[in-house]
Motif scaffolding. Structure first.
Motif, PDB file in Angstrom:
ATOM      1  N   ASP A   7       0.792  -1.229   0.000  1.00  0.00           N
ATOM      2  CA  ASP A   7       0.000   0.000   0.000  1.00  0.00           C
ATOM      3  C   ASP A   7       0.827   1.283   0.000  1.00  0.00           C
ATOM      4  O   ASP A   7       0.296   2.364  -0.011  1.00  0.00           O
ATOM      5  CB  ASP A   7      -0.945   0.020   1.206  1.00  0.00           C
ATOM      6  CG  ASP A   7      -0.201  -0.103   2.512  1.00  0.00           C
ATOM      7  OD1 ASP A   7      -0.864  -0.066   3.548  1.00  0.00           O
ATOM      8  OD2 ASP A   7       1.032  -0.244   2.481  1.00  0.00           O
ATOM      9  N   HIS A   8       2.150   1.160   0.042  1.00  0.00           N
ATOM     10  CA  HIS A   8       2.947   2.374   0.007  1.00  0.00           C
ATOM     11  C   HIS A   8       4.075   2.202  -0.997  1.00  0.00           C
ATOM     12  O   HIS A   8       4.851   1.271  -0.915  1.00  0.00           O
ATOM     13  CB  HIS A   8       3.561   2.668   1.378  1.00  0.00           C
ATOM     14  CG  HIS A   8       4.596   3.766   1.341  1.00  0.00           C
ATOM     15  ND1 HIS A   8       4.250   5.086   1.365  1.00  0.00           N
ATOM     16  CD2 HIS A   8       5.944   3.721   1.261  1.00  0.00           C
ATOM     17  CE1 HIS A   8       5.358   5.818   1.312  1.00  0.00           C
ATOM     18  NE2 HIS A   8       6.402   5.008   1.252  1.00  0.00           N
ATOM     19  N   VAL A   9       4.142   3.071  -1.949  1.00  0.00           N
ATOM     20  CA  VAL A   9       5.250   3.069  -2.891  1.00  0.00           C
ATOM     21  C   VAL A   9       5.916   4.428  -2.801  1.00  0.00           C
ATOM     22  O   VAL A   9       5.300   5.454  -3.032  1.00  0.00           O
ATOM     23  CB  VAL A   9       4.763   2.800  -4.334  1.00  0.00           C
ATOM     24  CG1 VAL A   9       5.928   2.920  -5.301  1.00  0.00           C
ATOM     25  CG2 VAL A   9       4.147   1.415  -4.413  1.00  0.00           C
ATOM     26  N   GLY A  10       7.163   4.416  -2.425  1.00  0.00           N
ATOM     27  CA  GLY A  10       7.882   5.670  -2.214  1.00  0.00           C
ATOM     28  C   GLY A  10       7.975   6.484  -3.484  1.00  0.00           C
ATOM     29  O   GLY A  10       8.273   5.941  -4.541  1.00  0.00           O
ATOM     30  N   PRO A  11       7.690   7.768  -3.417  1.00  0.00           N
ATOM     31  CA  PRO A  11       7.800   8.616  -4.591  1.00  0.00           C
ATOM     32  C   PRO A  11       9.271   8.860  -4.928  1.00  0.00           C
ATOM     33  O   PRO A  11      10.116   8.754  -4.052  1.00  0.00           O
ATOM     34  CB  PRO A  11       7.114   9.912  -4.157  1.00  0.00           C
ATOM     35  CG  PRO A  11       7.260   9.928  -2.661  1.00  0.00           C
ATOM     36  CD  PRO A  11       7.300   8.507  -2.221  1.00  0.00           C
TER      37      PRO A  11
ATOM     38  N   CYS B 259       9.142   7.193   4.854  1.00  0.00           N
ATOM     39  CA  CYS B 259      10.513   7.292   4.340  1.00  0.00           C
ATOM     40  C   CYS B 259      10.581   7.134   2.824  1.00  0.00           C
ATOM     41  O   CYS B 259       9.849   6.344   2.239  1.00  0.00           O
ATOM     42  CB  CYS B 259      11.399   6.210   4.956  1.00  0.00           C
ATOM     43  SG  CYS B 259      11.793   6.503   6.667  1.00  0.00           S
ATOM     44  N   ASP B 260      11.483   7.890   2.223  1.00  0.00           N
ATOM     45  CA  ASP B 260      11.813   7.670   0.813  1.00  0.00           C
ATOM     46  C   ASP B 260      12.869   6.579   0.698  1.00  0.00           C
ATOM     47  O   ASP B 260      12.841   5.773  -0.215  1.00  0.00           O
ATOM     48  CB  ASP B 260      12.363   8.962   0.198  1.00  0.00           C
ATOM     49  CG  ASP B 260      11.322  10.041   0.161  1.00  0.00           C
ATOM     50  OD1 ASP B 260      10.584  10.093  -0.838  1.00  0.00           O
ATOM     51  OD2 ASP B 260      11.219  10.798   1.145  1.00  0.00           O
ATOM     52  N   THR B 261      13.812   6.619   1.636  1.00  0.00           N
ATOM     53  CA  THR B 261      14.928   5.665   1.626  1.00  0.00           C
ATOM     54  C   THR B 261      15.231   5.291   3.068  1.00  0.00           C
ATOM     55  O   THR B 261      15.103   6.118   3.965  1.00  0.00           O
ATOM     56  CB  THR B 261      16.189   6.318   1.008  1.00  0.00           C
ATOM     57  OG1 THR B 261      15.835   6.919  -0.238  1.00  0.00           O
ATOM     58  CG2 THR B 261      17.289   5.296   0.763  1.00  0.00           C
TER      59      THR B 261
ATOM     60  N   ALA C  28       9.024  -4.535   1.787  1.00  0.00           N
ATOM     61  CA  ALA C  28       7.611  -4.777   1.478  1.00  0.00           C
ATOM     62  C   ALA C  28       6.829  -3.479   1.340  1.00  0.00           C
ATOM     63  O   ALA C  28       5.748  -3.462   0.759  1.00  0.00           O
ATOM     64  CB  ALA C  28       6.986  -5.635   2.581  1.00  0.00           C
ATOM     65  N   SER C  29       7.403  -2.389   1.880  1.00  0.00           N
ATOM     66  CA  SER C  29       6.681  -1.113   1.905  1.00  0.00           C
ATOM     67  C   SER C  29       7.057  -0.191   0.757  1.00  0.00           C
ATOM     68  O   SER C  29       6.615   0.951   0.718  1.00  0.00           O
ATOM     69  CB  SER C  29       6.963  -0.378   3.216  1.00  0.00           C
ATOM     70  OG  SER C  29       6.596  -1.166   4.304  1.00  0.00           O
ATOM     71  N   GLY C  30       7.920  -0.650  -0.132  1.00  0.00           N
ATOM     72  CA  GLY C  30       8.320   0.210  -1.237  1.00  0.00           C
ATOM     73  C   GLY C  30       9.355   1.240  -0.847  1.00  0.00           C
ATOM     74  O   GLY C  30       9.538   2.249  -1.538  1.00  0.00           O
ATOM     75  N   VAL C  31      10.041   1.008   0.261  1.00  0.00           N
ATOM     76  CA  VAL C  31      11.105   1.922   0.688  1.00  0.00           C
ATOM     77  C   VAL C  31      12.436   1.300   0.276  1.00  0.00           C
ATOM     78  O   VAL C  31      12.747   0.173   0.672  1.00  0.00           O
ATOM     79  CB  VAL C  31      11.072   2.117   2.225  1.00  0.00           C
ATOM     80  CG1 VAL C  31      12.214   3.013   2.677  1.00  0.00           C
ATOM     81  CG2 VAL C  31       9.727   2.682   2.652  1.00  0.00           C
ATOM     82  N   VAL C  32      13.216   2.021  -0.498  1.00  0.00           N
ATOM     83  CA  VAL C  32      14.508   1.480  -0.938  1.00  0.00           C
ATOM     84  C   VAL C  32      15.446   1.390   0.258  1.00  0.00           C
ATOM     85  O   VAL C  32      15.606   2.356   1.007  1.00  0.00           O
ATOM     86  CB  VAL C  32      15.137   2.378  -2.025  1.00  0.00           C
ATOM     87  CG1 VAL C  32      16.534   1.870  -2.394  1.00  0.00           C
ATOM     88  CG2 VAL C  32      14.238   2.418  -3.257  1.00  0.00           C
ATOM     89  N   VAL C  33      16.049   0.226   0.434  1.00  0.00           N
ATOM     90  CA  VAL C  33      17.004   0.043   1.528  1.00  0.00           C
ATOM     91  C   VAL C  33      18.414   0.216   0.980  1.00  0.00           C
ATOM     92  O   VAL C  33      18.773  -0.375  -0.046  1.00  0.00           O
ATOM     93  CB  VAL C  33      16.869  -1.345   2.180  1.00  0.00           C
ATOM     94  CG1 VAL C  33      17.839  -1.478   3.356  1.00  0.00           C
ATOM     95  CG2 VAL C  33      15.441  -1.574   2.664  1.00  0.00           C
TER      96      VAL C  33
ATOM     97  N   GLY D 287      12.007  -5.383  -7.140  1.00  0.00           N
ATOM     98  CA  GLY D 287      12.852  -6.506  -6.726  1.00  0.00           C
ATOM     99  C   GLY D 287      12.727  -6.762  -5.236  1.00  0.00           C
ATOM    100  O   GLY D 287      12.625  -7.916  -4.789  1.00  0.00           O
ATOM    101  N   ALA D 288      12.721  -5.677  -4.454  1.00  0.00           N
ATOM    102  CA  ALA D 288      12.619  -5.816  -3.001  1.00  0.00           C
ATOM    103  C   ALA D 288      11.258  -6.382  -2.610  1.00  0.00           C
ATOM    104  O   ALA D 288      11.156  -7.239  -1.723  1.00  0.00           O
ATOM    105  CB  ALA D 288      12.843  -4.460  -2.340  1.00  0.00           C
ATOM    106  N   SER D 289      10.234  -5.918  -3.288  1.00  0.00           N
ATOM    107  CA  SER D 289       8.879  -6.390  -2.999  1.00  0.00           C
ATOM    108  C   SER D 289       8.779  -7.901  -3.254  1.00  0.00           C
ATOM    109  O   SER D 289       8.170  -8.653  -2.473  1.00  0.00           O
ATOM    110  CB  SER D 289       7.881  -5.614  -3.867  1.00  0.00           C
ATOM    111  OG  SER D 289       6.605  -6.140  -3.699  1.00  0.00           O
ATOM    112  N   ALA D 290       9.412  -8.351  -4.347  1.00  0.00           N
ATOM    113  CA  ALA D 290       9.385  -9.786  -4.665  1.00  0.00           C
ATOM    114  C   ALA D 290      10.110 -10.586  -3.578  1.00  0.00           C
ATOM    115  O   ALA D 290       9.643 -11.671  -3.179  1.00  0.00           O
ATOM    116  CB  ALA D 290      10.037 -10.030  -6.025  1.00  0.00           C
ATOM    117  N   VAL D 291      11.218 -10.044  -3.079  1.00  0.00           N
ATOM    118  CA  VAL D 291      11.955 -10.727  -1.999  1.00  0.00           C
ATOM    119  C   VAL D 291      11.076 -10.841  -0.763  1.00  0.00           C
ATOM    120  O   VAL D 291      11.001 -11.902  -0.118  1.00  0.00           O
ATOM    121  CB  VAL D 291      13.258  -9.960  -1.668  1.00  0.00           C
ATOM    122  CG1 VAL D 291      13.851 -10.462  -0.355  1.00  0.00           C
ATOM    123  CG2 VAL D 291      14.270 -10.116  -2.787  1.00  0.00           C
TER     124      VAL D 291
END
Lengths: 306, 311
Positions: A135-139, A196-198, A217-222, A274-278
């Protein structure tokens, strides 16, 4: 019945509670008995006979003494395979009540099977119901106004050092919001992570990655280190993973990563996907069938001890 | 005469590497005729574990005039730093660990923007940080001296000495995995130098073939240099500041986020030494050459050149 015991004073109780609860819910759905016990000096509550206890091997001797007195078979969980060597383990070998040891992750499991623990080593997957999900994809950083960078897993001196280098390289980061996140404060963690964006991860050595999976899972790039918790999983397609012990190099690679995230929205999208798939592949639902086999074997072994 | 006052920490009950270096500066300057001293709120006088040619004064009893010079360090609480900056004196900033600067400064602040007249440091990585992050044009590097290696010829044992304090978890992981994953060399002794007297440290290093470096976030990192002085093969982390001296020629350096791959590197080093005691002769020799930059003479030369120029 499997009793997951969370003892007062042990490391990262919030992470463990989430793992234990995820397993308990699904064990019950399979018709198996399972429950969570919070154990402390003031309230040394434990289940009765007919139970096998699972708890972090780093627990205090106080808990083990209570289990021994009640003759409750147990399976210590080597939650952090890196810290395992800091504690005495003779009791694992000598206690007839220890039926097996549990290790998170295949790599750690294979390694610990070579050690003379004197008991079977079972590999489990540590997972949880990750927050955020889809439900959250970082802009993109460039279009998010005042970007927010979460910092996780290190003390202030380390984070401030990295910030000072980044600010000099990317002056626009002075206007950025920096938030220190603590995954052991679940409500706050959930709220802050979603903004968070990142996420800059300075995760120390560990055997699991629930907080990082939350972000993924939240669309935040790690960006940063996973401390060994994502060995064999982390790659250039699911995060900006930095494999260095030197803060200057870490800061340099974080800077390069942030610049590319800003300039290349397609790359950012790929990392998020890719992160979401993991996170999906390592979700509690996806991994529970494997764990269920382990739990069934544990129950059988516990019966043999009684 | 102008006083050169090295401000130091209050608690001097236990040995602190940074204070030993400050005292070495003070002692060297005094031998050269300068009125240098250490000053802090410590009430027990000059600690025994520093160069006894240094002089100590309690800060509360120190008369400071505008001609005097305060030498500030990198671990000052902000309110103390601000108080020193408000005093009508000249100031030199002596940085021994750039990773600690966040304890004094906010990340957006630059040292070059404060009224400080000169900057000294102990390594090139610190100097690079002061230049690139803090806008300091010309930091002067004054490398501290290390104890010379033992002059007696020791027969090296294939054993591993190490200082565990900065990486306790890694240390446990490495020693345990070494023993269980490499049974053929599992009897290799690991000897800790933690809390040992410097003479004992030197003796242990002199008879150990390998030093496992567990440096972390160092301004310079002296133990690997001392190990090189004593003819050890250095294996492990340089700790950042160790890049002042770490090269592929003088050590088997490791820089990864986890110790997973350090264990095989250490095991391979030990196996090679067991097969051939001279397997790393060139590397050890290169280490001995490296320490030439960390002598009392080298420190005195750089220190006195700076102060003569500054004054």
């Amino acid at each position: 019945m499997i009793a997951f015991v969370l003892a007062e004073g042990e490391p990262v109780p919030a992470e463990k509670r989430r793992f234990y609860q995820g397993q308990i819910d699904r064990l019950r759905a399979e018709g198996l008995e399972a429950d969570l016990y919070e154990f402390s000096d003031q309230s040394p509550a434990l289940p009765n006979s007919g139970t096998v206890a699972v708890f972090d091997i780093e627990c205090r001797k106080f808990l083990r003494r209570h289990l021994d007195e009640r003759r409750i078979p147990h399976a210590p969980l080597i939650w952090n395979p890196y810290a395992f060597f800091m504690i005495g383990q003779t009791w694992v070998r000598t206690s007839s009540l220890v039926v097996e040891t549990l290790v998170p992750g295949m790599a750690a499991g294979q390694m610990l099977q070579k050690f003379a623990l004197g008991k079977p080593v079972e590999t489990i997957t540590v997972s949880a119901n990750y927050i955020g999900c889809d439900d959250h994809v970082g802009p993109p950083l460039a279009s998010s106004g005042r970007p927010l960078i979460g910092c996780f897993g290190a003390g202030r001196l380390v984070i401030d050092f990295v910030k000072s280098v980044l600010i000099r390289r990317m002056p626009e980061l002075v206007d950025c919001q920096w938030v220190h996140l603590d995954s052991e404060m679940p409500e706050r963690w959930r709220d802050d992570l979603a903004r968070c964006d990142t996420l800059f991860s300075f995760r120390s050595l560990c055997g699991s990655a629930i907080p990082l999976m939350d972000a993924m899972a939240s669309g935040v790039v790690v960006a940063g280190s996973h401390g060994g918790g994502l060995s064999g999983i982390a790659d250039a397609e699911n995060g900006i993973w930095i494999n260095s012990a030197t803060l200057e190099i870490i800061a340099e690679e974080l800077s390069a990563g942030l610049s590319r995230l800003e300039a290349d929205p397609a790359w950012r999208r790929r990392l998020i996907d890719g992160a979401s798939a993991v996170a999906k592949n390592n979700s509690v639902d996806a991994t529970f069938p494997g764990n269920l086999e382990v739990w069934r074997r544990l129950i059988e072994r516990a019966h043999l001890v009684r | 005469m102008v006083q050169i006052i090295y401000v130091t920490v209050k608690n001097l009950d236990l040995p602190i590497g940074g204070v030993i270096v400050q005292a070495a500066h003070v002692a060297s300057l005094r031998r050269a005729g300068f009125d240098a001293k250490l000053a802090s709120l410590h009430e027990k006088g000059l600690p025994r574990w520093v160069d006894q040619d240094a002089v100590f004064e309690n800060s509360n009893q120190l008369a400071i005039s505008p001609d005097d010079i305060l030498v500030l360090h990198d671990s000052l609480p902000r309110e103390v730093f601000d108080r020193f900056l408000a005093m009508p004196v000249r100031r030199v900033f002596f940085c021994q660990n750039h990773y600690f600067l966040g304890g004094t400064l906010q990340p957006h602040e630059r040292l070059a923007d404060f009224p400080i007249d000169a900057f000294n440091c102990v390594s090139e990585p610190i100097a690079a940080h002061l230049r690139s992050v803090h806008g300091v044009a010309d930091p002067i590097i004054i490398r501290p001296p290390i104890r010379p290696g033992r002059s007696e010829r020791f027969v090296k044992k294939v054993q591993i000495c190490y200082m565990p304090r900065k990486r306790l978890v890694e240390c446990g992981t490495i020693t345990y995995r070494f023993r269980y994953l490499y049974p053929e060399i599992a009897d290799t002794p690991f000897i800790s130098i933690h809390d040992k007297h410097p003479d004992e440290v030197a003796a242990i290093m002199a008879e150990s073939a390998v030093f496992l470096s567990l440096s972390r976030n160092e301004g310079l990192g002296l133990p690997p240099l001392e190990a090189m002085a004593n003819g050890c093969v250095v294996v492990g982390y340089h700790g950042g500041g160790g890049l002042d001296y770490a090269t592929p020629e003088n050590g088997r350096w490791y820089d990864e986020a986890t110790p997973d791959n350090l264990v095989p590197l250490l095991a391979e080093t030990v196996s090679s030494l067991r097969a051939d005691a001279g397997a790393f002769a060139e590397l050890v020799e290169s280490g001995r050459r490296t320490i030439g930059g960390y002598t009392h003479q080298a420190m005195d030369d750089a220190l006195l050149a700076f102060w003569r120029s500054f004054l």
